[in-house]
Write a protein that holds these residues in place. Structure first.
Motif, PDB file in Angstrom:
ATOM      1  N   PHE A 159      -2.052  -3.513   5.165  1.00 52.78           N
ATOM      2  CA  PHE A 159      -1.995  -4.700   6.035  1.00 52.78           C
ATOM      3  C   PHE A 159      -0.927  -5.694   5.563  1.00 52.78           C
ATOM      4  O   PHE A 159      -0.651  -6.672   6.254  1.00 52.78           O
ATOM      5  CB  PHE A 159      -3.374  -5.385   6.088  1.00 52.78           C
ATOM      6  CG  PHE A 159      -4.435  -4.529   6.696  1.00 52.78           C
ATOM      7  CD1 PHE A 159      -4.602  -4.505   8.076  1.00 52.78           C
ATOM      8  CD2 PHE A 159      -5.253  -3.725   5.922  1.00 52.78           C
ATOM      9  CE1 PHE A 159      -5.569  -3.708   8.659  1.00 52.78           C
ATOM     10  CE2 PHE A 159      -6.221  -2.920   6.484  1.00 52.78           C
ATOM     11  CZ  PHE A 159      -6.382  -2.898   7.854  1.00 52.78           C
ATOM     12  N   GLN A 160      -0.365  -5.450   4.391  1.00 48.84           N
ATOM     13  CA  GLN A 160       0.683  -6.289   3.828  1.00 48.84           C
ATOM     14  C   GLN A 160       0.422  -7.792   3.939  1.00 48.84           C
ATOM     15  O   GLN A 160       1.254  -8.533   4.483  1.00 48.84           O
ATOM     16  CB  GLN A 160       2.033  -5.935   4.450  1.00 48.84           C
ATOM     17  CG  GLN A 160       2.408  -4.482   4.164  1.00 48.84           C
ATOM     18  CD  GLN A 160       3.879  -4.191   4.454  1.00 48.84           C
ATOM     19  OE1 GLN A 160       4.750  -5.032   4.289  1.00 48.84           O
ATOM     20  NE2 GLN A 160       4.136  -2.973   4.884  1.00 48.84           N
ATOM     21  N   PRO A 161      -0.722  -8.237   3.437  1.00 48.10           N
ATOM     22  CA  PRO A 161      -0.965  -9.683   3.421  1.00 48.10           C
ATOM     23  C   PRO A 161       0.062 -10.351   2.507  1.00 48.10           C
ATOM     24  O   PRO A 161       0.663  -9.681   1.668  1.00 48.10           O
ATOM     25  CB  PRO A 161      -2.370  -9.801   2.835  1.00 48.10           C
ATOM     26  CG  PRO A 161      -2.542  -8.567   2.009  1.00 48.10           C
ATOM     27  CD  PRO A 161      -1.782  -7.491   2.738  1.00 48.10           C
ATOM     28  N   LYS A 162       0.263 -11.650   2.718  1.00 47.45           N
ATOM     29  CA  LYS A 162       1.234 -12.374   1.899  1.00 47.45           C
ATOM     30  C   LYS A 162       0.735 -12.499   0.454  1.00 47.45           C
ATOM     31  O   LYS A 162       1.525 -12.420  -0.481  1.00 47.45           O
ATOM     32  CB  LYS A 162       1.444 -13.775   2.493  1.00 47.45           C
ATOM     33  CG  LYS A 162       2.538 -14.575   1.855  1.00 47.45           C
ATOM     34  CD  LYS A 162       3.919 -14.017   2.193  1.00 47.45           C
ATOM     35  CE  LYS A 162       5.046 -14.844   1.581  1.00 47.45           C
ATOM     36  NZ  LYS A 162       6.355 -14.312   1.934  1.00 47.45           N
ATOM     37  N   ILE A 163      -0.588 -12.711   0.318  1.00 49.06           N
ATOM     38  CA  ILE A 163      -1.173 -12.944  -1.007  1.00 49.06           C
ATOM     39  C   ILE A 163      -2.474 -12.149  -1.158  1.00 49.06           C
ATOM     40  O   ILE A 163      -3.296 -12.139  -0.247  1.00 49.06           O
ATOM     41  CB  ILE A 163      -1.485 -14.451  -1.215  1.00 49.06           C
ATOM     42  CG1 ILE A 163      -0.209 -15.298  -1.109  1.00 49.06           C
ATOM     43  CG2 ILE A 163      -2.166 -14.693  -2.572  1.00 49.06           C
ATOM     44  CD1 ILE A 163      -0.456 -16.807  -1.090  1.00 49.06           C
ATOM     45  N   VAL A 164      -2.646 -11.509  -2.287  1.00 50.03           N
ATOM     46  CA  VAL A 164      -3.941 -10.935  -2.650  1.00 50.03           C
ATOM     47  C   VAL A 164      -4.449 -11.672  -3.882  1.00 50.03           C
ATOM     48  O   VAL A 164      -3.707 -11.866  -4.845  1.00 50.03           O
ATOM     49  CB  VAL A 164      -3.832  -9.423  -2.940  1.00 50.03           C
ATOM     50  CG1 VAL A 164      -5.082  -8.913  -3.635  1.00 50.03           C
ATOM     51  CG2 VAL A 164      -3.617  -8.660  -1.647  1.00 50.03           C
ATOM     52  N   ILE A 165      -5.706 -12.104  -3.815  1.00 51.19           N
ATOM     53  CA  ILE A 165      -6.284 -12.915  -4.894  1.00 51.19           C
ATOM     54  C   ILE A 165      -7.242 -12.058  -5.711  1.00 51.19           C
ATOM     55  O   ILE A 165      -8.187 -11.488  -5.161  1.00 51.19           O
ATOM     56  CB  ILE A 165      -7.003 -14.144  -4.309  1.00 51.19           C
ATOM     57  CG1 ILE A 165      -6.014 -14.973  -3.480  1.00 51.19           C
ATOM     58  CG2 ILE A 165      -7.621 -14.986  -5.437  1.00 51.19           C
ATOM     59  CD1 ILE A 165      -6.649 -16.059  -2.628  1.00 51.19           C
ATOM     60  N   ILE A 166      -6.991 -11.976  -6.985  1.00 47.91           N
ATOM     61  CA  ILE A 166      -7.804 -11.130  -7.853  1.00 47.91           C
ATOM     62  C   ILE A 166      -8.247 -11.911  -9.090  1.00 47.91           C
ATOM     63  O   ILE A 166      -7.449 -12.614  -9.701  1.00 47.91           O
ATOM     64  CB  ILE A 166      -7.017  -9.862  -8.250  1.00 47.91           C
ATOM     65  CG1 ILE A 166      -6.805  -9.006  -6.991  1.00 47.91           C
ATOM     66  CG2 ILE A 166      -7.754  -9.074  -9.339  1.00 47.91           C
ATOM     67  CD1 ILE A 166      -6.118  -7.700  -7.211  1.00 47.91           C
ATOM     68  N   GLY A 167      -9.537 -11.820  -9.396  1.00 50.05           N
ATOM     69  CA  GLY A 167     -10.069 -12.525 -10.558  1.00 50.05           C
ATOM     70  C   GLY A 167     -10.574 -11.564 -11.606  1.00 50.05           C
ATOM     71  O   GLY A 167      -9.840 -11.124 -12.489  1.00 50.05           O
ATOM     72  N   SER A 168     -11.855 -11.172 -11.450  1.00 47.52           N
ATOM     73  CA  SER A 168     -12.527 -10.428 -12.515  1.00 47.52           C
ATOM     74  C   SER A 168     -11.903  -9.061 -12.787  1.00 47.52           C
ATOM     75  O   SER A 168     -12.039  -8.539 -13.898  1.00 47.52           O
ATOM     76  CB  SER A 168     -14.019 -10.292 -12.192  1.00 47.52           C
ATOM     77  OG  SER A 168     -14.183  -9.679 -10.942  1.00 47.52           O
ATOM     78  N   SER A 169     -11.217  -8.460 -11.800  1.00 53.34           N
ATOM     79  CA  SER A 169     -10.586  -7.158 -12.054  1.00 53.34           C
ATOM     80  C   SER A 169      -9.434  -7.273 -13.043  1.00 53.34           C
ATOM     81  O   SER A 169      -8.894  -6.261 -13.505  1.00 53.34           O
ATOM     82  CB  SER A 169     -10.093  -6.528 -10.749  1.00 53.34           C
ATOM     83  OG  SER A 169     -11.188  -6.058  -9.998  1.00 53.34           O
ATOM     84  N   ILE A 170      -9.055  -8.506 -13.354  1.00 48.81           N
ATOM     85  CA  ILE A 170      -8.102  -8.727 -14.449  1.00 48.81           C
ATOM     86  C   ILE A 170      -8.804  -9.403 -15.631  1.00 48.81           C
ATOM     87  O   ILE A 170      -8.779  -8.904 -16.754  1.00 48.81           O
ATOM     88  CB  ILE A 170      -6.901  -9.594 -13.983  1.00 48.81           C
ATOM     89  CG1 ILE A 170      -6.082  -8.845 -12.931  1.00 48.81           C
ATOM     90  CG2 ILE A 170      -6.032  -9.983 -15.187  1.00 48.81           C
ATOM     91  CD1 ILE A 170      -4.988  -9.660 -12.278  1.00 48.81           C
ATOM     92  N   THR A 171      -9.494 -10.516 -15.345  1.00 43.80           N
ATOM     93  CA  THR A 171      -9.998 -11.353 -16.448  1.00 43.80           C
ATOM     94  C   THR A 171     -11.141 -10.704 -17.220  1.00 43.80           C
ATOM     95  O   THR A 171     -11.367 -11.041 -18.371  1.00 43.80           O
ATOM     96  CB  THR A 171     -10.459 -12.733 -15.933  1.00 43.80           C
ATOM     97  OG1 THR A 171     -11.459 -12.542 -14.917  1.00 43.80           O
ATOM     98  CG2 THR A 171      -9.302 -13.510 -15.328  1.00 43.80           C
TER      99      THR A 171
END
Lengths: 212, 212
Positions: free
Chosen positions: A180-192
């Motif tokens: 879907f090529q969104p402008k932004i993907v927000i990711i938290g716990s999958s990194i932190t």
């Protein structure tokens, strides 16, 4: 290419600084999340901006009223982007957008907990925000919900240049979101919540790069 | 008798302490408002609670997600009551209520910006919050709106023992609200923007007393 926004919701100032320092060249936007704003106030946004002046910073205020006043507070503290709730009145969203335009900053409208998403996205889009965020609440993720269906709906209504997506996104979900090529993907716990933040962020960034 | 809640949205810590100190025997509940939470974080709630341990304190977090986690943060900081948005998902409202019940604290659900108020109040009421707040946003007050019509509607649906009212309430509006005998009336600038806080608060309290 879709930008990667890192949501920071927990941790001491020192941990937050360590994460930002380690990931600042991989991550496009650093989000100071609502729980951290509640805990520490906007002073934390100022600390991060002063320590890392080149980092693009989002303050997740989830503004529900006093759109110009609260947006102004976030921008004064050093935020480049502030969030307003899609559930807020149009007057509040417009006031925040006007304030951001006046200062050359940006507004993300967070559609969390909005039930009639297509209708409300259409209305909010007319107000001219920089981004509209499809966002599955943490409290709904516990029931197994994710943002994919809403992303599909919203993709048919507004340009992908305005779409952000959030809500428990992991590598598998990112593969499904990528087309879907969104402008932004927000990711938290999958990194932190990984022991190796840098590898986790890099792998997610690679998934986005493969989708170009 | 209807309780008087003082909403504090602006001012330095010293000014906030002065107001609370001067009004603590007249006011029933002291609210640390959203803009102050954003500015200072929950530490301000702790400071006020530690300075005035007998004051009943509401933290206006306007929780939209992570109901148990954020409510817990407020209670840990010393709040007796925390706010959750009526626009939030039921799961979020219930999670905050469960957390408050577990700790012997209270939840106020803020109906700000909810359009279908009667329907949503009916749903929220079933979740068992301590209070449901009819609340005209600051950004709508600028257009001349007030909470009276919604108060009339909601009074026909739920017990007045659960109703709180907020949104630019002055002495004149208080006279109109009084007959509905809500449990709590929330007043900010009609006290804090007067030069003589004590007289302003006392006069408002008298209006409520006359309605008994």
């Amino acid at each position: 290419m879709t930008k990667l926004q890192l949501a920071l919701d927990f941790g001491s100032r020192e941990v937050i600084k360590s994460i930002v320092d380690e990931l600042k060249d991989i991550i496009d936007i650093v989000e100071i999340g609502t729980p951290l704003i509640i805990k520490e106030g906007l002073n934390l946004v100022s600390v991060i901006k002063n320590t890392f002046p080149n980092v693009k910073l989002l303050a997740d205020l989830k503004i529900m009223d006093a759109g110009d006043y609260e947006a102004n507070m976030a921008f004064e503290a050093g935020a480049d982007i502030v969030t307003v709730l899609g559930a807020a009145n149009d007057q509040t969203i417009s006031a925040a957008i006007n304030e951001s335009n006046r200062r050359g900053k940006q507004v993300m409208v967070d559609m969390i907990a909005v039930s009639d998403i297509s209708n409300r996205v259409t209305q909010v889009n007319r107000l001219g925000p920089d981004y509209i965020c499809i966002h599955t609440a943490t409290d709904l993720q516990k029931d197994g919900q994710n943002p994919l269906t809403e992303l599909q709906q919203v993709s048919q209504i507004i340009t992908n240049e305005r779409i952000a997506v959030a809500g428990g996104i992991d590598r598998q979900m990112l593969q499904l979101i990528r087309p879907f090529q969104p402008k932004i993907v927000i990711i938290g716990s999958s990194i932190t919540k990984k022991t190796d933040w840098k590898t986790a962020a890099f792998q997610l960034k690679q998934i986005l790069a493969e989708g170009r």
